[in-house]
Design a protein around this motif. Structure first.
Motif, mmCIF file in Angstrom:
data_model
loop_
_atom_site.group_PDB
_atom_site.id
_atom_site.type_symbol
_atom_site.label_atom_id
_atom_site.label_comp_id
_atom_site.label_asym_id
_atom_site.label_seq_id
_atom_site.Cartn_x
_atom_site.Cartn_y
_atom_site.Cartn_z
ATOM 1 N N LYS A 127 17.713 2.981 8.854
ATOM 2 C CA LYS A 127 16.311 2.721 9.186
ATOM 3 C C LYS A 127 15.854 3.521 10.402
ATOM 4 C CE LYS A 127 16.433 -2.055 7.567
ATOM 5 N NZ LYS A 127 16.401 -3.454 8.027
ATOM 6 N N GLY A 128 16.794 4.138 11.124
ATOM 7 C CA GLY A 128 16.449 4.904 12.311
ATOM 8 C C GLY A 128 16.213 4.041 13.539
ATOM 9 N N GLU A 129 16.604 2.764 13.471
ATOM 10 C CA GLU A 129 16.411 1.877 14.614
ATOM 11 C C GLU A 129 17.431 2.132 15.713
ATOM 12 O OE1 GLU A 129 15.905 -2.226 13.482
ATOM 13 O OE2 GLU A 129 14.729 -1.642 11.725
ATOM 14 N N ILE A 130 18.559 2.709 15.338
ATOM 15 C CA ILE A 130 19.551 3.174 16.310
ATOM 16 C C ILE A 130 19.969 4.573 15.893
ATOM 17 C CG2 ILE A 130 20.408 0.884 16.950
ATOM 18 C CD1 ILE A 130 22.765 1.307 15.056
ATOM 19 N N ARG A 131 20.519 5.318 16.825
ATOM 20 C CA ARG A 131 21.009 6.659 16.476
ATOM 21 C C ARG A 131 22.469 6.762 16.893
ATOM 22 N NH1 ARG A 131 17.474 10.445 20.541
ATOM 23 N NH2 ARG A 131 17.725 9.123 22.353
ATOM 24 N N ASN A 132 23.245 7.293 16.008
ATOM 25 C CA ASN A 132 24.682 7.409 16.211
ATOM 26 C C ASN A 132 25.002 8.746 16.864
ATOM 27 O OD1 ASN A 132 27.391 6.807 16.086
ATOM 28 N ND2 ASN A 132 27.625 7.526 13.999
ATOM 29 N N CYS A 133 25.621 8.693 18.007
ATOM 30 C CA CYS A 133 26.103 9.904 18.682
ATOM 31 C C CYS A 133 27.575 10.034 18.309
ATOM 32 C CB CYS A 133 25.916 9.787 20.183
ATOM 33 S SG CYS A 133 24.194 9.644 20.668
ATOM 34 N N ILE A 134 27.835 10.871 17.325
ATOM 35 C CA ILE A 134 29.182 10.968 16.770
ATOM 36 C C ILE A 134 29.806 12.299 17.170
ATOM 37 C CG2 ILE A 134 28.384 11.937 14.573
ATOM 38 C CD1 ILE A 134 30.544 10.186 13.214
ATOM 39 N N SER A 135 31.074 12.247 17.479
ATOM 40 C CA SER A 135 31.784 13.470 17.848
ATOM 41 C C SER A 135 32.544 13.993 16.634
ATOM 42 C CB SER A 135 32.772 13.186 18.984
ATOM 43 O OG SER A 135 33.828 12.358 18.529
ATOM 44 N N GLU A 136 32.974 15.212 16.724
ATOM 45 C CA GLU A 136 33.765 15.791 15.645
ATOM 46 C C GLU A 136 35.071 15.028 15.488
ATOM 47 O OE1 GLU A 136 34.193 20.037 15.933
ATOM 48 O OE2 GLU A 136 32.075 20.275 16.428
ATOM 49 N N GLU A 137 35.607 14.525 16.603
ATOM 50 C CA GLU A 137 36.860 13.778 16.554
ATOM 51 C C GLU A 137 36.690 12.457 15.795
ATOM 52 O OE1 GLU A 137 36.952 16.644 19.859
ATOM 53 O OE2 GLU A 137 35.527 15.077 19.367
ATOM 54 N N ILE A 138 35.579 11.767 16.044
ATOM 55 C CA ILE A 138 35.329 10.508 15.330
ATOM 56 C C ILE A 138 35.130 10.784 13.847
ATOM 57 C CG2 ILE A 138 33.705 8.597 15.033
ATOM 58 C CD1 ILE A 138 33.255 8.672 18.073
ATOM 59 N N LEU A 139 34.391 11.829 13.524
ATOM 60 C CA LEU A 139 34.175 12.176 12.124
ATOM 61 C C LEU A 139 35.496 12.517 11.442
ATOM 62 C CD1 LEU A 139 32.166 12.568 9.837
ATOM 63 C CD2 LEU A 139 31.897 14.928 10.589
ATOM 64 N N ALA A 140 36.358 13.264 12.123
ATOM 65 C CA ALA A 140 37.667 13.609 11.551
ATOM 66 C C ALA A 140 38.513 12.349 11.350
ATOM 67 C CB ALA A 140 38.394 14.596 12.459
ATOM 68 N N GLU A 141 38.462 11.425 12.315
ATOM 69 C CA GLU A 141 39.204 10.174 12.178
ATOM 70 C C GLU A 141 38.678 9.363 10.992
ATOM 71 O OE1 GLU A 141 40.210 6.082 14.644
ATOM 72 O OE2 GLU A 141 39.147 7.700 15.665
ATOM 73 N N LEU A 142 37.369 9.347 10.817
ATOM 74 C CA LEU A 142 36.772 8.628 9.692
ATOM 75 C C LEU A 142 37.224 9.230 8.365
ATOM 76 C CD1 LEU A 142 34.860 6.464 8.604
ATOM 77 C CD2 LEU A 142 32.978 8.072 8.935
ATOM 78 N N CYS A 143 37.239 10.540 8.281
ATOM 79 C CA CYS A 143 37.690 11.212 7.057
ATOM 80 C C CYS A 143 39.143 10.864 6.748
ATOM 81 C CB CYS A 143 37.533 12.723 7.176
ATOM 82 S SG CYS A 143 35.810 13.247 7.191
ATOM 83 N N ARG A 144 39.990 10.841 7.789
ATOM 84 C CA ARG A 144 41.391 10.470 7.590
ATOM 85 C C ARG A 144 41.510 9.012 7.146
ATOM 86 N NH1 ARG A 144 42.048 13.376 12.327
ATOM 87 N NH2 ARG A 144 42.101 11.468 13.556
ATOM 88 N N ALA A 145 40.736 8.142 7.787
ATOM 89 C CA ALA A 145 40.843 6.708 7.518
ATOM 90 C C ALA A 145 40.429 6.355 6.093
ATOM 91 C CB ALA A 145 40.013 5.922 8.524
ATOM 92 N N VAL A 146 39.346 6.936 5.603
ATOM 93 C CA VAL A 146 38.900 6.586 4.240
ATOM 94 C C VAL A 146 39.857 7.128 3.183
ATOM 95 C CG1 VAL A 146 36.465 6.310 4.827
ATOM 96 C CG2 VAL A 146 37.302 8.522 4.012
ATOM 97 N N ALA A 147 40.732 8.057 3.576
ATOM 98 C CA ALA A 147 41.710 8.605 2.631
ATOM 99 C C ALA A 147 43.004 7.801 2.595
ATOM 100 C CB ALA A 147 42.021 10.056 2.991
ATOM 101 N N TYR A 148 43.164 6.806 3.490
ATOM 102 C CA TYR A 148 44.386 5.999 3.490
ATOM 103 C C TYR A 148 44.540 5.298 2.148
ATOM 104 C CZ TYR A 148 44.564 6.352 8.632
ATOM 105 O OH TYR A 148 44.604 6.782 9.937
ATOM 106 N N PRO A 149 45.714 5.423 1.529
ATOM 107 C CA PRO A 149 45.916 4.788 0.226
ATOM 108 C C PRO A 149 45.798 3.264 0.279
ATOM 109 C CG PRO A 149 47.752 6.258 0.773
ATOM 110 C CD PRO A 149 46.849 6.217 1.953
ATOM 111 N N LYS A 150 46.149 2.664 1.401
ATOM 112 C CA LYS A 150 46.093 1.197 1.492
ATOM 113 C C LYS A 150 44.671 0.672 1.563
ATOM 114 C CE LYS A 150 46.781 0.957 6.484
ATOM 115 N NZ LYS A 150 47.632 0.463 7.534
ATOM 116 N N LEU A 151 43.694 1.548 1.843
ATOM 117 C CA LEU A 151 42.295 1.133 1.862
ATOM 118 C C LEU A 151 41.680 1.374 0.497
ATOM 119 C CD1 LEU A 151 40.941 2.437 5.278
ATOM 120 C CD2 LEU A 151 41.451 0.082 4.639
ATOM 121 N N VAL A 152 41.672 0.344 -0.290
ATOM 122 C CA VAL A 152 41.050 0.413 -1.608
ATOM 123 C C VAL A 152 39.802 -0.441 -1.525
ATOM 124 C CG1 VAL A 152 41.310 -0.048 -4.056
ATOM 125 C CG2 VAL A 152 43.280 0.711 -2.716
#
Length: 90
Positions: free
Chosen positions: A63-88
């Motif tokens: 909705k644009g009510e908040i804005r996320n200040c995301i770093s490349e490191e956080i984005l990389a961690e998110l990409c790794r995390a969603v690929a974990y096999p235990k997270l279905v």
């Protein structure tokens, strides 16, 4: 949960598009118009997998009510995390 995966993919695409316009370089990128926040990877994972309060944070971002200040490191961690096999996601 396909909708969550689509939202995640859209978020990544938006991030890449806005990265070039980012005022903060590799320190983070503004998304949205509201208060600046840093959304932790655990919030994204919880929102994608289980909804609840973390999903409300994602809705505020959309909705644009908040804005996320995301770093490349956080984005990389998110990409790794969603690929974990235990997270279905349901």
């Amino acid at each position: 949960m396909e909708a969550y995966e689509n939202q995640y993919q859209q978020m990544l695409q938006d991030y890449e598009e806005k990265r070039a316009l980012c005022r903060y370089g590799s320190r983070g990128c503004q998304v949205g118009q509201g208060k600046k926040v840093v959304v932790d990877v655990n919030v994204f994972i919880s929102a994608f997998g289980w909804g609840g309060t973390p999903f409300k944070v994602i809705e505020l971002l959309e909705k644009g009510e908040i804005r996320n200040c995301i770093s490349e490191e956080i984005l990389a961690e998110l990409c790794r995390a969603v690929a974990y096999p235990k997270l279905v996601f349901p």
